[in-house]
Structure formats: structure tokens, C-alpha cells
Design a protein around this motif. Structure first.
Motif, PDB file in Angstrom:
ATOM      1  N   GLY A  73       0.825  -1.203   0.000  1.00 58.12           N
ATOM      2  CA  GLY A  73       0.000   0.000   0.000  1.00 58.12           C
ATOM      3  C   GLY A  73       0.857   1.251   0.000  1.00 58.12           C
ATOM      4  N   VAL A  74       0.606   2.081   0.985  1.00 55.73           N
ATOM      5  CA  VAL A  74       1.392   3.301   1.107  1.00 55.73           C
ATOM      6  C   VAL A  74       1.743   3.524   2.572  1.00 55.73           C
ATOM      7  CG1 VAL A  74      -0.652   4.795   1.242  1.00 55.73           C
ATOM      8  CG2 VAL A  74       1.497   5.773   0.494  1.00 55.73           C
ATOM      9  N   VAL A  75       2.938   4.049   2.800  1.00 56.36           N
ATOM     10  CA  VAL A  75       3.374   4.395   4.157  1.00 56.36           C
ATOM     11  C   VAL A  75       3.688   5.885   4.172  1.00 56.36           C
ATOM     12  CG1 VAL A  75       5.104   4.041   5.946  1.00 56.36           C
ATOM     13  CG2 VAL A  75       4.343   2.102   4.573  1.00 56.36           C
ATOM     14  N   ILE A  76       3.092   6.627   5.093  1.00 62.21           N
ATOM     15  CA  ILE A  76       3.426   8.045   5.214  1.00 62.21           C
ATOM     16  C   ILE A  76       3.887   8.346   6.639  1.00 62.21           C
ATOM     17  CG2 ILE A  76       2.068   9.051   3.333  1.00 62.21           C
ATOM     18  CD1 ILE A  76      -0.169   9.630   5.272  1.00 62.21           C
ATOM     19  N   ILE A  77       4.858   9.227   6.723  1.00 63.96           N
ATOM     20  CA  ILE A  77       5.363   9.693   8.017  1.00 63.96           C
ATOM     21  C   ILE A  77       4.942  11.150   8.162  1.00 63.96           C
ATOM     22  CG2 ILE A  77       7.424  10.003   9.468  1.00 63.96           C
ATOM     23  CD1 ILE A  77       7.054   7.094   8.610  1.00 63.96           C
ATOM     24  N   LEU A  78       4.330  11.473   9.299  1.00 62.86           N
ATOM     25  CA  LEU A  78       3.772  12.814   9.481  1.00 62.86           C
ATOM     26  C   LEU A  78       4.258  13.488  10.752  1.00 62.86           C
ATOM     27  CD1 LEU A  78       0.485  11.135   8.792  1.00 62.86           C
ATOM     28  CD2 LEU A  78       0.930  13.206   7.531  1.00 62.86           C
ATOM     29  N   THR A  79       4.372  14.805  10.673  1.00 60.94           N
ATOM     30  CA  THR A  79       4.608  15.618  11.867  1.00 60.94           C
ATOM     31  C   THR A  79       3.246  16.170  12.281  1.00 60.94           C
ATOM     32  OG1 THR A  79       6.758  16.253  11.035  1.00 60.94           O
ATOM     33  CG2 THR A  79       5.830  17.619  12.784  1.00 60.94           C
ATOM     34  N   PRO A  80       2.803  15.874  13.500  1.00 64.97           N
ATOM     35  CA  PRO A  80       1.451  16.306  13.873  1.00 64.97           C
ATOM     36  C   PRO A  80       1.300  17.811  14.030  1.00 64.97           C
ATOM     37  CG  PRO A  80       2.541  15.275  15.731  1.00 64.97           C
ATOM     38  CD  PRO A  80       3.464  15.130  14.565  1.00 64.97           C
ATOM     39  N   VAL A  81       0.107  18.294  13.706  1.00 68.13           N
ATOM     40  CA  VAL A  81      -0.250  19.692  13.938  1.00 68.13           C
ATOM     41  C   VAL A  81      -1.417  19.680  14.919  1.00 68.13           C
ATOM     42  CG1 VAL A  81      -1.104  21.816  12.878  1.00 68.13           C
ATOM     43  CG2 VAL A  81       0.506  20.373  11.634  1.00 68.13           C
ATOM     44  N   VAL A  82      -1.250  20.379  16.030  1.00 66.15           N
ATOM     45  CA  VAL A  82      -2.276  20.364  17.082  1.00 66.15           C
ATOM     46  C   VAL A  82      -3.098  21.648  16.968  1.00 66.15           C
ATOM     47  CG1 VAL A  82      -2.672  20.269  19.583  1.00 66.15           C
ATOM     48  CG2 VAL A  82      -0.793  18.978  18.563  1.00 66.15           C
TER      49      VAL A  82
ATOM     50  N   CYS B 233      -1.539  12.435  22.698  1.00 69.81           N
ATOM     51  CA  CYS B 233      -2.933  12.195  23.086  1.00 69.81           C
ATOM     52  C   CYS B 233      -3.902  12.923  22.160  1.00 69.81           C
ATOM     53  CB  CYS B 233      -3.187  12.652  24.536  1.00 69.81           C
ATOM     54  SG  CYS B 233      -2.366  11.618  25.738  1.00 69.81           S
ATOM     55  N   PHE B 234      -3.543  14.144  21.753  1.00 66.37           N
ATOM     56  CA  PHE B 234      -4.405  14.923  20.865  1.00 66.37           C
ATOM     57  C   PHE B 234      -4.557  14.206  19.520  1.00 66.37           C
ATOM     58  CE2 PHE B 234      -5.252  18.016  17.570  1.00 66.37           C
ATOM     59  CZ  PHE B 234      -6.257  18.789  18.123  1.00 66.37           C
ATOM     60  N   ILE B 235      -3.437  13.784  18.956  1.00 65.70           N
ATOM     61  CA  ILE B 235      -3.465  13.111  17.648  1.00 65.70           C
ATOM     62  C   ILE B 235      -4.215  11.782  17.749  1.00 65.70           C
ATOM     63  CG2 ILE B 235      -2.009  11.985  15.889  1.00 65.70           C
ATOM     64  CD1 ILE B 235      -2.163  15.096  15.751  1.00 65.70           C
TER      65      ILE B 235
ATOM     66  N   SER C 233       4.415   7.889  17.924  1.00 65.79           N
ATOM     67  CA  SER C 233       5.558   7.731  18.828  1.00 65.79           C
ATOM     68  C   SER C 233       5.459   8.674  20.022  1.00 65.79           C
ATOM     69  CB  SER C 233       6.865   7.979  18.079  1.00 65.79           C
ATOM     70  OG  SER C 233       7.073   9.366  17.953  1.00 65.79           O
ATOM     71  N   LYS C 234       6.283   8.418  21.015  1.00 62.92           N
ATOM     72  CA  LYS C 234       6.301   9.241  22.226  1.00 62.92           C
ATOM     73  C   LYS C 234       6.674  10.688  21.898  1.00 62.92           C
ATOM     74  CE  LYS C 234       9.322   8.751  25.679  1.00 62.92           C
ATOM     75  NZ  LYS C 234      10.120   8.109  26.726  1.00 62.92           N
ATOM     76  N   THR C 235       7.465  10.847  20.851  1.00 59.68           N
ATOM     77  CA  THR C 235       7.880  12.205  20.475  1.00 59.68           C
ATOM     78  C   THR C 235       6.861  12.875  19.560  1.00 59.68           C
ATOM     79  OG1 THR C 235       9.130  11.305  18.629  1.00 59.68           O
ATOM     80  CG2 THR C 235      10.349  11.706  20.670  1.00 59.68           C
ATOM     81  N   GLY C 236       5.778  12.151  19.233  1.00 59.98           N
ATOM     82  CA  GLY C 236       4.703  12.759  18.450  1.00 59.98           C
ATOM     83  C   GLY C 236       4.741  12.437  16.971  1.00 59.98           C
ATOM     84  N   GLU C 237       5.820  11.810  16.489  1.00 64.46           N
ATOM     85  CA  GLU C 237       5.858  11.472  15.066  1.00 64.46           C
ATOM     86  C   GLU C 237       4.833  10.375  14.768  1.00 64.46           C
ATOM     87  OE1 GLU C 237       9.579  11.389  12.423  1.00 64.46           O
ATOM     88  OE2 GLU C 237       9.181   9.283  12.839  1.00 64.46           O
ATOM     89  N   VAL C 238       4.158  10.511  13.625  1.00 66.95           N
ATOM     90  CA  VAL C 238       3.092   9.568  13.286  1.00 66.95           C
ATOM     91  C   VAL C 238       3.442   8.817  11.997  1.00 66.95           C
ATOM     92  CG1 VAL C 238       0.618   9.310  12.825  1.00 66.95           C
ATOM     93  CG2 VAL C 238       1.416  11.156  14.320  1.00 66.95           C
ATOM     94  N   ARG C 239       3.260   7.502  12.035  1.00 65.40           N
ATOM     95  CA  ARG C 239       3.481   6.664  10.846  1.00 65.40           C
ATOM     96  C   ARG C 239       2.149   6.015  10.497  1.00 65.40           C
ATOM     97  NH1 ARG C 239       4.580   1.236   9.721  1.00 65.40           N
ATOM     98  NH2 ARG C 239       6.121   0.877   8.083  1.00 65.40           N
ATOM     99  N   VAL C 240       1.737   6.162   9.253  1.00 65.71           N
ATOM    100  CA  VAL C 240       0.468   5.583   8.812  1.00 65.71           C
ATOM    101  C   VAL C 240       0.754   4.589   7.693  1.00 65.71           C
ATOM    102  CG1 VAL C 240      -1.743   6.077   7.690  1.00 65.71           C
ATOM    103  CG2 VAL C 240      -0.856   7.656   9.408  1.00 65.71           C
TER     104      VAL C 240
END
Lengths: 156, 70
Positions: free
Chosen positions: A2-11, A119-121, B11-18
Motif C-alpha cells: 500500500g502506502v506508508v506516510i510519516i507525518l509531523t502532527p499539527v495540534v 494524546c491529541f493526535i 511515537s512518544k515524540t509525536g511522530e506519526v506513521r500511517v
């Protein structure tokens, strides 16, 4: 596959949504929570307490959702963390406590900031997935504190 | 019916892998774009072999579905 994406969260969210994440993060780290109207420190407290401020990265608290002067106060082992919305709308965490160094307070504030973001994400993502009929297959927290969620849905 | 799976790691540091599984071709990217809108800024993206497989005939229209729910 499929696809794998790595994201930096925005709160970005209303004060109640941020407060929910703060409360969940506090529970995870064993902190006591209360919501108060902001007050200045007394002079004697200013003189004896170290104080450190950190900003929740990539955060925005919607202005209309927070009453003026409100803050969340968290306490544990003599450390107080105050969560507020600053003038630019960012979420700010201020750590203070007698007998703690600036480094210790900064470490605590940053650890808490990361937990709030996590927790927010988690709350936001799981809520949206459920709205679109995804069902949880598995969910766990690893030893290093990483949250793993596996969801599934069937499409006609 | 097609089974669509999503694995999310925060992750604990907030990075997200989907990781989107089961959805093929453009369906896969629809999920990825939707989740990026919810979570934040894309740092990296990798397409896997499943992306290049033929799409299911019963292609989902997640965008339409998402907009109709708003």
C-alpha cells in the motif's frame, strides 16, 4: 503493501479538545489536574521558584473557544505545570517548582508537551476513523510509550 | 467486499506513521491524503507494490464520502 506516510502532527483545536488531550496526558504521567483562572505569582514565590516555559510545537488554540484567563494547572511531586493559550494562539506550558533546576523543569515540560501532542493526535485520528466506519482490530501501547492502532473497514 | 486496513503508530515524540493496506491504486492515496489532512504535515511517503496493482472495480470515493459527512 500500500502506502506508508510519516507525518509531523499539527495540534489545532478548540480549548475543550486541547483540554481533553491535556487531561489524558496528565493521567498518563500521574499528574493531578485542575482548571483555574490565571493569577500572578506572589512575590515570595517568584523569588524562590525556578520557572521554564515551552511551547507545544505546531499548536493553535482557537480563540473563540477559550475563556479569557483560563488555564489548566497540573501538579506532581512539587512541580506545577500551567497550560495556557498565549497571545499568538499557541499552546504554552509553564513549569515551576521549588528545589528543581531549570534543566529538570524544562525536561518535565517537554515530556508533557510531547504527551499532550500524542494524546491529541490519538483522539482526533480515532474519532475521524470511527466516523467513517473503521473498526478497531487491535490497539496497544509499547514499552517505550508508542501508541499503535490497527483499524479496518469493509468496502462494497 | 474489499478489506481496507490502516495501521497508525504515534511515537512518544509525536511522530506519526500511517500504513494503508488492502486499498489499491488511487484508493490508497485517497486514504493517505485524508489522514494527512487530519494529522499534520507529511515528512515522507513511500508507495509499496500494492499501490501499482489494478484497482478494485468497486473503487471507493472517499473524497465524496468525506465531504458529504462534513
Amino acid at each position: 503493501m500500500g502506502v506508508v506516510i510519516i507525518l509531523t502532527p499539527v495540534v489545532i483545536g478548540s480549548w475543550p479538545l486541547i483540554a481533553a488531550a491535556v487531561t489524558a496526558a496528565a493521567a498518563g504521567l500521574g499528574l493531578n489536574v485542575s482548571e483555574k483562572v490565571r493569577e500572578g505569582l506572589h512575590e515570595e514565590e517568584r523569588a524562590t521558584e525556578q520557572q521554564v516555559e515551552v511551547e507545544l510545537e505546531e499548536s493553535q488554540v482557537l480563540a473563540e473557544s477559550v475563556a479569557s484567563g483560563k488555564e489548566l494547572v497540573l501538579t506532581k511531586d512539587g512541580i506545577t505545570l500551567k497550560v495556557t493559550r498565549d497571545a499568538r494562539g499557541h499552546c504554552k506550558i509553564c513549569a515551576s517548582g521549588k528545589g528543581y533546576s531549570q534543566t529538570e523543569l524544562k525536561q518535565m515540560a517537554e515530556q508533557f508537551s510531547q504527551k499532550v501532542s500524542q494524546c491529541f493526535i490519538y483522539n482526533r485520528t480515532v474519532t475521524e476513523l470511527k466516523k467513517h466506519n473503521f473498526q478497531t482490530v487491535n490497539e496497544d501501547v509499547t514499552e517505550d510509550g508508542t501508541i499503535r492502532v490497527h483499524v479496518r473497514r469493509w468496502v462494497d | 467486499m474489499a478489506q481496507h486496513d490502516i495501521e497508525i503508530t504515534i511515537s512518544k515524540t509525536g511522530e506519526v506513521r500511517v500504513h494503508v493496506k488492502g486499498a489499491k491504486g488511487k484508493n490508497c492515496m485517497e486514504y493517505a491524503k485524508w489522514l494527512a489532512q487530519i494529522i499534520g504535515t507529511v515528512k515522507d511517503q513511500k508507495l509499496t507494490s500494492e499501490y501499482y496493482e489494478p484497482e478494485e472495480k468497486n473503487r471507493i470515493d472517499l473524497k465524496q464520502e468525506l465531504h458529504s459527512d462534513d
